[in-house]
Design a protein around this motif. Structure first.
Motif, short mmCIF file in Angstrom:
data_model
loop_
_atom_site.label_atom_id
_atom_site.label_comp_id
_atom_site.label_asym_id
_atom_site.label_seq_id
_atom_site.Cartn_x
_atom_site.Cartn_y
_atom_site.Cartn_z
N ASP A 225 0.83 -1.20 0.00
CA ASP A 225 0.00 0.00 0.00
C ASP A 225 0.87 1.25 0.00
O ASP A 225 0.60 2.21 -0.74
N ARG A 226 1.90 1.25 0.83
CA ARG A 226 2.81 2.40 0.88
C ARG A 226 3.50 2.59 -0.47
O ARG A 226 3.69 3.71 -0.95
N TYR A 227 3.89 1.48 -1.11
CA TYR A 227 4.57 1.54 -2.40
C TYR A 227 3.63 2.08 -3.47
O TYR A 227 4.03 2.91 -4.30
N ARG A 228 2.37 1.65 -3.46
CA ARG A 228 1.38 2.16 -4.42
C ARG A 228 1.23 3.68 -4.27
O ARG A 228 1.20 4.41 -5.26
N ILE A 229 1.13 4.15 -3.04
CA ILE A 229 0.99 5.59 -2.78
C ILE A 229 2.23 6.34 -3.25
O ILE A 229 2.13 7.38 -3.90
N PHE A 230 3.39 5.79 -2.95
CA PHE A 230 4.64 6.42 -3.35
C PHE A 230 4.72 6.52 -4.88
O PHE A 230 5.08 7.56 -5.43
N MET A 231 4.34 5.44 -5.57
CA MET A 231 4.37 5.45 -7.03
C MET A 231 3.35 6.45 -7.59
O MET A 231 3.61 7.10 -8.60
N LYS A 232 2.21 6.58 -6.95
CA LYS A 232 1.20 7.54 -7.40
C LYS A 232 1.75 8.96 -7.29
O LYS A 232 1.50 9.80 -8.15
N ARG A 233 2.53 9.23 -6.25
CA ARG A 233 3.17 10.54 -6.12
C ARG A 233 4.08 10.82 -7.31
O ARG A 233 4.10 11.93 -7.83
N PHE A 234 4.83 9.80 -7.73
CA PHE A 234 5.69 9.94 -8.91
C PHE A 234 4.84 10.28 -10.12
O PHE A 234 5.15 11.20 -10.88
N GLU A 235 3.77 9.52 -10.31
CA GLU A 235 2.92 9.70 -11.48
C GLU A 235 2.27 11.09 -11.53
O GLU A 235 2.10 11.65 -12.61
N LEU A 236 1.89 11.61 -10.38
CA LEU A 236 1.20 12.89 -10.32
C LEU A 236 2.14 14.10 -10.34
O LEU A 236 1.71 15.22 -10.56
N SER A 237 3.41 13.85 -10.11
CA SER A 237 4.37 14.93 -10.06
C SER A 237 4.64 15.51 -11.45
O SER A 237 4.62 14.80 -12.45
N ASP A 238 4.90 16.82 -11.48
CA ASP A 238 5.29 17.48 -12.72
C ASP A 238 6.81 17.46 -12.90
O ASP A 238 7.31 17.92 -13.93
N ASP A 239 7.50 16.96 -11.90
CA ASP A 239 8.97 16.95 -11.92
C ASP A 239 9.49 15.99 -12.99
O ASP A 239 9.03 14.85 -13.10
N PHE A 240 10.46 16.45 -13.77
CA PHE A 240 11.02 15.65 -14.85
C PHE A 240 11.63 14.35 -14.34
O PHE A 240 11.40 13.28 -14.92
N SER A 241 12.39 14.40 -13.25
CA SER A 241 13.05 13.19 -12.76
C SER A 241 12.03 12.18 -12.23
O SER A 241 12.23 10.97 -12.37
N ALA A 242 10.93 12.66 -11.67
CA ALA A 242 9.88 11.75 -11.22
C ALA A 242 9.23 11.07 -12.42
O ALA A 242 8.99 9.86 -12.40
N LYS A 243 8.96 11.83 -13.45
CA LYS A 243 8.36 11.26 -14.66
C LYS A 243 9.30 10.25 -15.31
O LYS A 243 8.87 9.21 -15.79
N MET A 244 10.59 10.56 -15.30
CA MET A 244 11.58 9.63 -15.86
C MET A 244 11.62 8.33 -15.06
O MET A 244 11.77 7.25 -15.62
#
Length: 105
Positions: free
Chosen positions: A50-69
């Motif tokens: 569950d924590r990993y899913r939430i963490f990954m969702k943060r990556f997906e929702l971020s506008d940050d280039f490195s997160a998107k990469m």
């Protein structure tokens, strides 16, 4: 500030990784656990997922280039196995459900 520059992100990532590694290491003795120990292990693994899913969702929702990469790299790696991130989480969930079914009387 970049996604990975956030102290909160760094702390959560480190804690998630450490917790996961500890649980995986503990899981090497899973066959030796009694029924209650197995239930506890499964519950803890579900919490980590569950924590990993939430963490990954943060990556997906971020506008940050490195997160998107990071998301794209994960998708690329998983695609080599014919999987998507959603499929990965579903497979982990199915494994945990099978583990639960094996310990039920």
């Amino acid at each position: 500030m970049g996604f990975f520059d956030s102290e909160i992100v760094q702390v959560e990532a480190r804690q998630l990784f450490e917790d996961y590694q500890s649980l995986i290491q503990l899981g090497s003795d899973y066959g030796k656990f009694d029924r209650e120990g197995k239930r506890l292990y499964i519950t803890q693994m579900e919490a980590i997922m569950d924590r990993y899913r939430i963490f990954m969702k943060r990556f997906e929702l971020s506008d940050d280039f490195s997160a998107k990469m990071t998301v794209e790299q994960l998708k690329t790696q998983l695609s080599q196995f014919g999987m998507t991130p959603q499929m990965m989480f579903e497979q982990m969930n199915q494994t945990l459900e099978r583990m639960k079914a094996q310990i039920e009387p």
